[in-house]
Motif scaffolding. Structure first.
Motif, mmCIF file in Angstrom:
data_model
loop_
_atom_site.group_PDB
_atom_site.id
_atom_site.type_symbol
_atom_site.label_atom_id
_atom_site.label_comp_id
_atom_site.label_asym_id
_atom_site.label_seq_id
_atom_site.Cartn_x
_atom_site.Cartn_y
_atom_site.Cartn_z
ATOM 1 N N SER A 48 53.108 23.334 -6.458
ATOM 2 C CA SER A 48 53.757 22.023 -6.446
ATOM 3 C C SER A 48 53.850 21.416 -7.852
ATOM 4 O O SER A 48 54.693 20.575 -8.101
ATOM 5 C CB SER A 48 53.040 21.074 -5.483
ATOM 6 N N THR A 49 52.989 21.860 -8.767
ATOM 7 C CA THR A 49 53.052 21.286 -10.116
ATOM 8 C C THR A 49 53.812 22.194 -11.089
ATOM 9 O O THR A 49 53.893 21.883 -12.278
ATOM 10 C CB THR A 49 51.636 21.050 -10.682
ATOM 11 N N TYR A 50 54.381 23.287 -10.570
ATOM 12 C CA TYR A 50 54.974 24.308 -11.442
ATOM 13 C C TYR A 50 56.017 23.750 -12.412
ATOM 14 O O TYR A 50 56.015 24.067 -13.587
ATOM 15 C CB TYR A 50 55.588 25.403 -10.575
ATOM 16 N N GLY A 130 57.747 22.228 -1.728
ATOM 17 C CA GLY A 130 58.797 21.232 -1.948
ATOM 18 C C GLY A 130 58.651 20.080 -0.968
ATOM 19 O O GLY A 130 58.703 18.903 -1.351
ATOM 20 N N ASP A 131 58.429 20.402 0.296
ATOM 21 C CA ASP A 131 58.220 19.366 1.315
ATOM 22 C C ASP A 131 56.983 18.540 0.974
ATOM 23 O O ASP A 131 56.954 17.320 1.171
ATOM 24 C CB ASP A 131 58.029 19.998 2.706
ATOM 25 N N TYR A 132 55.966 19.244 0.491
ATOM 26 C CA TYR A 132 54.703 18.575 0.154
ATOM 27 C C TYR A 132 54.905 17.529 -0.949
ATOM 28 O O TYR A 132 54.436 16.397 -0.839
ATOM 29 C CB TYR A 132 53.677 19.635 -0.264
ATOM 30 N N ILE A 133 55.631 17.902 -1.993
ATOM 31 C CA ILE A 133 55.868 16.949 -3.085
ATOM 32 C C ILE A 133 56.570 15.705 -2.545
ATOM 33 O O ILE A 133 56.216 14.573 -2.872
ATOM 34 C CB ILE A 133 56.731 17.573 -4.212
ATOM 35 N N LEU A 134 57.556 15.938 -1.692
ATOM 36 C CA LEU A 134 58.300 14.816 -1.115
ATOM 37 C C LEU A 134 57.377 13.910 -0.294
ATOM 38 O O LEU A 134 57.441 12.680 -0.406
ATOM 39 C CB LEU A 134 59.435 15.362 -0.237
ATOM 40 N N ALA A 135 56.508 14.518 0.476
ATOM 41 C CA ALA A 135 55.582 13.738 1.306
ATOM 42 C C ALA A 135 54.649 12.900 0.430
ATOM 43 O O ALA A 135 54.418 11.719 0.708
ATOM 44 C CB ALA A 135 54.780 14.659 2.219
ATOM 45 N N VAL A 136 54.136 13.497 -0.634
ATOM 46 C CA VAL A 136 53.239 12.755 -1.526
ATOM 47 C C VAL A 136 54.005 11.614 -2.199
ATOM 48 O O VAL A 136 53.503 10.494 -2.334
ATOM 49 C CB VAL A 136 52.599 13.696 -2.574
ATOM 50 N N GLN B 172 50.315 21.502 4.325
ATOM 51 C CA GLN B 172 49.036 22.117 3.973
ATOM 52 C C GLN B 172 48.656 23.217 4.955
ATOM 53 O O GLN B 172 48.007 24.189 4.572
ATOM 54 C CB GLN B 172 47.927 21.057 3.948
ATOM 55 N N ALA B 173 49.072 23.043 6.214
ATOM 56 C CA ALA B 173 48.704 24.022 7.242
ATOM 57 C C ALA B 173 49.121 25.441 6.838
ATOM 58 O O ALA B 173 48.432 26.408 7.140
ATOM 59 C CB ALA B 173 49.346 23.652 8.572
ATOM 60 N N GLU B 174 50.231 25.554 6.133
ATOM 61 C CA GLU B 174 50.742 26.881 5.771
ATOM 62 C C GLU B 174 49.901 27.578 4.702
ATOM 63 O O GLU B 174 50.195 28.696 4.299
ATOM 64 C CB GLU B 174 52.193 26.777 5.287
ATOM 65 N N PHE B 175 48.885 26.881 4.197
ATOM 66 C CA PHE B 175 48.065 27.472 3.146
ATOM 67 C C PHE B 175 46.633 27.738 3.614
ATOM 68 O O PHE B 175 45.820 28.248 2.864
ATOM 69 C CB PHE B 175 48.065 26.555 1.910
ATOM 70 N N VAL B 176 46.342 27.373 4.868
ATOM 71 C CA VAL B 176 45.001 27.602 5.407
ATOM 72 C C VAL B 176 44.876 29.064 5.837
ATOM 73 O O VAL B 176 45.848 29.647 6.303
ATOM 74 C CB VAL B 176 44.745 26.661 6.617
ATOM 75 N N ALA B 177 43.703 29.643 5.667
ATOM 76 C CA ALA B 177 43.382 31.031 6.076
ATOM 77 C C ALA B 177 44.095 32.072 5.203
ATOM 78 O O ALA B 177 44.865 31.717 4.303
ATOM 79 C CB ALA B 177 43.714 31.257 7.547
ATOM 80 N N CYS B 178 43.801 33.360 5.496
ATOM 81 C CA CYS B 178 44.515 34.437 4.781
ATOM 82 C C CYS B 178 45.934 34.514 5.320
ATOM 83 O O CYS B 178 46.214 34.042 6.412
ATOM 84 C CB CYS B 178 43.836 35.780 5.052
#
Lengths: 337, 350
Positions: A48-50, A130-136, B172-178
C-alpha cells in the motif's frame, strides 16, 4: 516556451515547490504511517505504500496546499489548517490507490522508473491494497466531520471509475469523440484536483462563489495537466517519463493529439475504431500525429485551460500562494515529464 | 428467508436492481459476453450474484430486520418508510453494505497471472484472463465507489467511519494465513504452544472477512435510528456473532458434505481445530502451497473427520449463535425479532 506573466506582479521569482516544501515535508511520512498503523497485516504495508515513497511529482498535494493557503490568505489568515492538510494527504492517497488498480489493468512493467507494483506482488493482493488505501483515506475523511467535504471527495472516487469505464470502449461517433475524450479526461484526472481544491475551500469557510472559483481552477489545471501528459506521450523520451512512449496508442487509446490529427488524416479514423490493433497501426499513427499539427493544437488547448485557471486566480487576494498557483499552471504547460 | 423478507417490506434482492440498471453495468454485460467460454472466475461470481441473489443478500436483509426489531427514536417524519418501519437511510445503508460485500467478492475473484507461467499458456487464454481481470477490477471499483458516494450522501460521518473501517478489514482478510498462488488461504504453521491457535486464527480471518462488515453495519443502523451507544455496541456484537456463526456452519457444511469447494477455504474451522490438535496434517496441506489444487482434499477431510474438529466446530457455532441470540433479548417482541431468531436457529440446525 517563455510565458508572459499577466498583471503587475512583483519581480521576485516564486518557486511553488519551495513554498509548499514545509507543508509537504513530512506528508509522505505521515501517509505511510497512517497506512502502516492501520493494519495488523505486515504484507499489506509495503504494497500500500509502494507508490508513496515521495519520489512522485506530488502535484496533487502541492496544488491542494497552495490553494488552501491562497484562500486562507484571502480571508486574512496565513496558515494551513490541519483538516486542509489532511485533504492534501487524501488527494495523494486516492491517486496512489488508483495507480495500483491501473497497474492491475494495464499490466505495465515499469512506472516512475521502478518495477510496477504488479510485477512485485500478485494482482489480487495489489487490488486489495488499492481498496485498503481508499478505506483508510475515507476513515481520515470522516474524522474531519464535514458532510460537504465528504460528499465532495467521494465524487472523485465515482468520477475515477466512470472515467475508467469510458476508456474501456465507446460507441460514440466521430463528432462526439472529442467531447467524450474531454469528459473522460475530466473524470480521470481533473476531478481529483478540482474537488480537492473545492474541499479545502469549503474547509476555509468561504462563500459559494469562492468555492466554485477554487473548483474551476482545479478543473482547468487538471485538464491542462492531462492534455500535456497525452502530448508528452508522443514527444518525451521514455527515460524522462519513467515509462515507455506511445504507451496510450499501444493501449488502444486515442488521446487529443490523435483526435486532432484525424482532421488532416482521416485514415486515422479506422485505426481509432480498431484501437490500433493491426500490425503497424501504432507506428503509422505515431508518424501521422507528428506530421499533422495535432501536437500544437493539443498544446494550444492546454494553454487555453491554463489561461482560464490564471484568470480565476487573479481574483484572489495577492499573496505568494496566489502567485504560486499561477506559476503552477505555467509549469504544467512547460513541464518535460 | 422469504418470510423474513415480507417483514421488511419487499425482497432484498431488490436492493441490487438500482446498480444493475446503470449504463456502466450494461456495458459490462456486453464485455462479459466476450468472456463466456473462458475460465475466468468472474463469470462464476457474476452468476452467483445474479441467479443466487436470494442467498447472497442475507447481510442486507439482516440489517433491515435488526433495524425494524430495534425500532427508531425521534426520526423525522420524511425519513420514515411507514409501510416497512425502516428508515430510508437504513435501507440505503443495507444497500451500501451489500454493494461493499459484492465488490469485495468480485475483487477476490481476480486471477493471479504468473508471468513466468504466462509464457507457456496459450495467448488467447492469457488475453481472456487479463481482460477478465480488468472487468472484474472495474466492476468491484464501481460498486465500491458508488457505496462510498451513497454513504457520503447520508451526511453522517460516524457512519462513514464505521463502514470504511469494515472495508479496511475486508481487505486485511486477504492477507491472513498462508496463501497459494491464487491467494487461497492455507493454515499457517502454529506456534510452539498451540493452545488457542485455531480459534485465534480462524476468528481473525473471519472477523476481517465477514464479522466486521455485518457487525459495523448493524451498529451503524442502530446509530441511524438514534439508539444509545450501548445499544449500538450490542448491535455490533449481534452482527459479528451472527456472521461468525454463519461462517462456522458454512465451514462445517463443506467438511461434512465433502465439498470440493473446501479447497478454496482450507482455513475452515474444522481443519483449523485439527491443525491445533495434530499439526502433522500440515504435511498434506502444505502440498497446496503452490496451488491448493494439488491437495487431496478427500484425504484431508477424512483425517479431520476422525479428529475433534467437527465436534469443536459445532461448539463454535453454538457459542456464537447463543451470543447473537442474547443480544436479541434486548429488543422487545416483534415479527422482525422472531425472524432474526429463526435465522439464528436455522444456522445452528445441522
Amino acid at each position: 516556451m517563455q510565458t508572459q506573466m499577466p498583471g503587475s506582479l512583483p519581480d521576485y521569482q516564486i518557486d511553488p515547490y519551495r513554498l509548499a516544501e514545509d507543508d509537504l515535508k513530512d506528508m509522505f511520512d505521515d501517509i505511510r504511517l497512517e497506512l502502516i498503523t492501520n493494519t495488523t497485516q505486515e504484507e499489506l504495508q509495503p504494497i500500500s505504500t509502494y507508490y508513496l515513497d515521495g519520489q512522485g511529482k506530488a502535484i496533487r498535494p502541492i496544488l491542494t496546499i497552495l490553494m488552501a493557503r491562497a484562500i486562507n490568505y484571502h480571508k486574512g489568515r496565513n496558515v494551513l489548517s490541519h483538516s486542509q492538510r489532511q485533504i492534501a494527504m487524501i488527494s495523494e492517497m486516492i491517486h496512489s490507490s488508483s495507480l495500483l488498480h491501473d497497474d492491475v489493468i494495464d499490466q505495465s512493467d515499469i512506472r516512475r522508473g521502478k518495477p510496477s507494483v504488479n510485477v512485485v506482488w500478485s494482482q489480487k493482493k495489489v487490488a486489495m491494497a488499492g481498496d485498503y488505501i481508499l478505506a483508510v483515506a475515507c476513515r481520515m475523511l470522516s474524522r474531519l466531520q464535514n458532510d460537504e467535504v465528504t460528499i465532495t471527495i467521494s465524487q472523485i472516487v465515482t468520477d475515477l471509475v466512470q472515467g475508467e469505464f469510458m476508456q474501456l470502449g465507446s460507441k460514440e461517433t466521430e463528432n462526439e469523440r472529442f467531447a467524450h475524450y474531454l469528459t473522460k479526461t475530466y473524470r480521470k484526472t481533473a476531478s481529483l484536483i478540482a474537488n480537492c481544491s473545492k474541499a479545502v475551500a469549503i474547509l476555509a469557510e468561504v462563500d459559494d462563489h469562492m468555492i466554485e472559483m477554487a473548483f474551476q481552477y482545479g478543473r482547468n489545471v487538471g485538464l491542462a495537466f492531462q492534455l500535456v501528459d497525452d502530448l508528452l506521450d508522443f514527444v518525451a523520451s521514455s527515460e524522462a517519463l519513467g515509462k515507455p512512449t506511445a504507451a496510450d496508442l499501444k493501449l488502444g487509446l486515442a488521446t487529443a493529439p490523435v483526435l486532432f490529427a484525424c482532421e488532416r488524416y482521416p485514415e486515422l479514423n479506422a485505426m481509432i475504431m480498431r484501437r490500433f490493433q493491426e500490425h503497424g497501426d501504432v507506428k503509422r499513427a505515431f508518424e501521422l500525429v507528428h506530421k499533422s499539427n495535432g501536437l500544437e493544437q493539443t498544446r494550444f488547448l492546454a494553454k487555453k485551460h491554463c489561461a482560464e485557471a490564471n484568470k480565476i486566480v487573479q481574483s484572489f487576494a495577492k499573496s505568494p500562494y496566489q502567485k504560486a498557483l499561477i506559476i503552477m499552471a505555467d509549469l504544467v504547460i512547460n513541464r518535460m515529464k | 428467508m422469504s418470510e423474513a423478507e415480507k417483514i421488511v417490506g419487499y425482497p432484498t434482492s431488490f436492493l441490487s436492481l438500482r446498480w444493475l440498471l446503470s449504463d456502466e453495468i450494461a456495458n459490462v454485460a456486453l464485455h462479459l459476453r466476450k468472456l463466456v467460454g473462458s475460465n475466468h472466475p468472474l463469470l462464476k461470481t457474476a452468476k452467483s450474484i445474479i441467479y443466487n441473489g436470494r442467498n447472497t443478500q442475507v447481510f442486507g436483509l439482516i440489517i433491515l430486520l435488526i433495524s425494524k426489531a430495534a425500532g427508531h427514536l425521534n426520526a423525522k417524519p420524511v425519513e420514515e418508510d411507514k409501510a416497512a418501519g425502516v428508515l430510508h437511510s437504513q435501507r440505503a445503508l443495507a444497500e451500501v453494505t451489500e454493494m461493499i460485500r459484492i465488490s469485495n467478492l468480485i475483487h477476490r475473484g481476480l486471477v493471479n497471472i504468473n508471468t513466468n507461467e504466462a509464457l507457456s499458456v496459450e495467448s488467447s487464454e492469457l488475453n481472456n484472463m487479463t481482460f477478465g481481470n480488468k472487468i472484474a477490477l472495474l466492476c468491484g471499483d464501481y460498486l465500491l465507489s458508488n457505496s462510498c458516494a451513497e454513504l457520503a450522501s447520508l451526511r453522517n460521518q460516524d457512519l462513514v467511519f464505521l463502514i470504511s473501517s469494515a472495508v479496511k478489514d475486508l481487505c486485511q482478510a486477504e492477507f491472513v494465513a498462508c496463501r497459494d498462488n491464487q491467494n487461497f488461504p492455507i493454515p499457517s504453521i502454529p506456534p510452539e504452544n498451540r493452545t488457542g491457535y485455531a480459534l485465534k486464527e480462524w476468528t481473525l480471518l473471519n472477523v476481517y472477512g465477514a464479522g466486521s462488515l455485518l457487525g459495523k453495519s448493524c451498529e451503524a443502523t442502530l446509530q441511524l435510528a438514534g439508539h444509545s451507544k450501548e445499544i449500538q455496541t450490542e448491535g455490533y456484537k449481534f452482527g459479528k456473532h451472527l456472521a461468525l456463526a454463519w461462517q462456522a456452519s458454512l465451514d462445517l457444511g463443506l467438511c461434512i458434505n465433502k465439498d470440493k469447494e473446501i479447497l478454496h477455504n482450507l482455513c475452515a474451522a474444522p481443519i483449523m481445530f485439527h491443525v491445533e490438535h495434530d499439526p502433522s496434517i500440515l504435511t498434506e496441506l502444505d502440498k497446496g502451497l503452490e496451488s491448493v489444487e494439488n491437495i487431496d482434499y478427500l484425504k484431508v477431510l477424512e483425517i479431520v473427520a476422525a479428529g475433534p474438529g467437527i465436534g469443536l466446530t459445532k461448539e463454535l457455532i453454538k457459542e456464537h449463535s447463543q451470543k447473537a441470540m442474547e443480544v436479541l433479548n434486548v429488543f422487545k417482541e416483534s415479527d422482525a425479532r422472531k425472524a432474526l431468531s429463526n435465522i439464528i436457529v436455522a444456522i445452528g440446525d445441522f
